[in-house]
Design an enzyme around this catalytic site. Structure first.
Site, PDB file in Angstrom:
ATOM      1  N   GLU A   1      -7.563   5.473   5.617  1.00 33.11           N
ATOM      2  CA  GLU A   1      -7.420   4.869   4.110  1.00 33.11           C
ATOM      3  C   GLU A   1      -7.834   5.651   3.018  1.00 33.11           C
ATOM      4  O   GLU A   1      -9.559   5.952   3.125  1.00 33.11           O
ATOM      5  CB  GLU A   1      -8.147   3.444   4.747  1.00 33.11           C
ATOM      6  CG  GLU A   1      -8.725   2.738   3.477  1.00 33.11           C
ATOM      7  CD  GLU A   1      -7.816   1.094   3.868  1.00 33.11           C
ATOM      8  OE1 GLU A   1      -7.051   0.736   3.104  1.00 33.11           O
ATOM      9  OE2 GLU A   1      -7.866   0.935   5.012  1.00 33.11           O
TER      10      GLU A   1
ATOM     11  N   ARG B   1      -2.862  -7.166  13.047  1.00 33.71           N
ATOM     12  CA  ARG B   1      -4.070  -8.237  12.884  1.00 33.71           C
ATOM     13  C   ARG B   1      -2.901  -8.744  14.470  1.00 33.71           C
ATOM     14  O   ARG B   1      -3.876  -9.321  15.170  1.00 33.71           O
ATOM     15  CB  ARG B   1      -4.180  -9.112  12.188  1.00 33.71           C
ATOM     16  CG  ARG B   1      -5.056  -8.565  11.114  1.00 33.71           C
ATOM     17  CD  ARG B   1      -6.715  -8.684  11.449  1.00 33.71           C
ATOM     18  NE  ARG B   1      -6.823  -7.871  10.238  1.00 33.71           N
ATOM     19  CZ  ARG B   1      -7.609  -6.988   9.758  1.00 33.71           C
ATOM     20  NH1 ARG B   1      -6.056  -6.025   9.509  1.00 33.71           N
ATOM     21  NH2 ARG B   1      -7.706  -6.992   8.338  1.00 33.71           N
TER      22      ARG B   1
ATOM     23  N   TYR C   1     -10.137  -6.047  15.689  1.00 27.47           N
ATOM     24  CA  TYR C   1      -9.266  -6.344  15.509  1.00 27.47           C
ATOM     25  C   TYR C   1      -8.040  -5.787  16.498  1.00 27.47           C
ATOM     26  O   TYR C   1      -7.737  -4.344  16.002  1.00 27.47           O
ATOM     27  CB  TYR C   1      -8.758  -7.014  14.278  1.00 27.47           C
ATOM     28  CG  TYR C   1      -8.594  -6.095  13.075  1.00 27.47           C
ATOM     29  CD1 TYR C   1      -7.833  -5.724  12.900  1.00 27.47           C
ATOM     30  CD2 TYR C   1      -9.807  -5.647  13.029  1.00 27.47           C
ATOM     31  CE1 TYR C   1      -8.442  -4.206  11.707  1.00 27.47           C
ATOM     32  CE2 TYR C   1      -9.923  -4.993  11.439  1.00 27.47           C
ATOM     33  CZ  TYR C   1      -8.789  -4.466  10.872  1.00 27.47           C
ATOM     34  OH  TYR C   1      -9.379  -3.157   9.632  1.00 27.47           O
TER      35      TYR C   1
ATOM     36  N   GLU D   1       0.443  -0.797   0.387  1.00 29.32           N
ATOM     37  CA  GLU D   1      -0.200   0.045   0.333  1.00 29.32           C
ATOM     38  C   GLU D   1       0.449   1.500  -0.560  1.00 29.32           C
ATOM     39  O   GLU D   1       0.837   1.881   1.125  1.00 29.32           O
ATOM     40  CB  GLU D   1      -0.733  -0.428   0.925  1.00 29.32           C
ATOM     41  CG  GLU D   1      -1.451  -0.922   1.337  1.00 29.32           C
ATOM     42  CD  GLU D   1      -2.831  -1.380   2.563  1.00 29.32           C
ATOM     43  OE1 GLU D   1      -2.064  -0.516   3.289  1.00 29.32           O
ATOM     44  OE2 GLU D   1      -3.465  -2.598   2.124  1.00 29.32           O
TER      45      GLU D   1
END
Length: 313
Positions: free
Chosen positions: A178, A71, A164, A24
């Protein structure tokens, strides 16, 4: 005498994470730039540290090496004895927790901005983990107003089973950013510009807060996660239908019962079930195929924040 809800202290330590997922690239590119020249992210009296979180994944231009770094910031993984046998991202999580935490302690960084891209058509998105956090609701309101007329959505991940242990969760205030759509391993100038502006406005908000500016009560519209939806699958567990063209790129748009959701190869349309309108997000996200998630259903609601100011006001 002010009537605002006074925070304990001004914000002192901020980190900006890029490369939590190594493919990303907007966050990677911006953080590398700010490591070379951080003038635009500096604010008086504020320590701002740009940081590449998963350098091995960045080097390989892959989401992760052994497991998803975003995570594993839970007590079990952070508490494991350090060993070369541990997955790389678990070891890296422990290193990051040492540098910017420890998680849930007074010594942890005040704010972590974690920069992500999505292949979904989600535009500018702020990720909120706590619906009762007046400070972050005020910050998100400021960012949204500053970006207007460019839309900026707020995704609330507060859920008893779906939330999470994110990389940013070691900070007192966790902020996910994002921006998409952008393919993995690709840079787009428009997406980069949007993310850069989101960080600018966020840092301006912190600076104003630290200077004693009072922010009056406000309200923001958010989209709260309800459930994650998997692709239809055959008896072998393989995907049996794809996202319907009428749902593709329709993140944040109302999806009504009976609307097309999936399309099989023989042309059969699978509609949305249930009896309520939902708002889909992360539609057809490339990284979520392995997580068996075609999209997430959200519900739209309004969050209110009290007025805030720092203890300087």
């Amino acid at each position: 005498m002010t009537s605002c809800h006074v925070a304990d202290d001004p914000i002192k330590k901020v980190a900006i994470f890029g490369g939590t997922h190594g493919n990303e690239l907007t966050g990677v590119f911006l953080v590398k730039h700010w490591l070379e020249n951080g003038t635009e992210i500096q604010r008086t009296g504020l320590e701002v540290k740009p940081f590449i979180t998963n350098p091995r994944a960045v080097k390989k231009c892959t989401r992760y090496v052994d497991c998803d770094l975003n995570r594993v910031f839970d007590p079990e993984n952070l508490g494991k004895k350090m060993s070369e046998d541990l997955p790389y991202e678990v070891r890296r999580a422990q290193e990051i927790n040492h540098l910017f935490g420890p998680k849930d302690s007074e010594d942890s960084y005040d704010i972590i901005f974690d920069l992500h891209n999505t292949t979904s058509n989600m535009g500018c998105t702020l990720i909120l983990e706590d619906s009762r956090n007046d400070f972050l609701i005020q910050m998100f309101h400021y960012i949204k107003m500053s970006l207007a007329p460019l839309p900026c959505y707020v995704y609330l991940t507060e859920h008893p089973s779906l939330k999470y242990a994110t990389t940013r969760s070691i900070a007192k205030y966790a902020v996910g950013i994002e921006v998409g759509p952008q393919p993995q391993g690709v840079l787009r100038a428009d997406i980069l510009d949007q993310m850069r502006k989101m960080i600018k406005h966020a840092l301006d908000f912190i600076h104003n807060f630290n200077e004693g500016k009072e922010f009056p009560p406000c309200a923001i519209e958010v989209y709260k996660i309800m459930e994650k939806v998997d692709y239809p699958r055959n008896k072998s567990g393989e995907i049996a239908a794809i996202i319907h063209p009428k749902l593709q790129d329709q993140d944040w748009k109302p999806l009504h019962p009976g609307d097309p959701v999936f399309l099989t190869l023989d042309g059969k349309t699978i509609p949305l079930g249930g009896d309520c309108t939902v708002y889909p997000v992360f539609v057809n996200e490339a990284a979520y195929y392995e997580k068996k998630e075609a999209f997430a259903k959200t519900t739209k609601l309004t969050l209110n924040a009290k007025s805030i100011c720092s203890s300087l006001c």
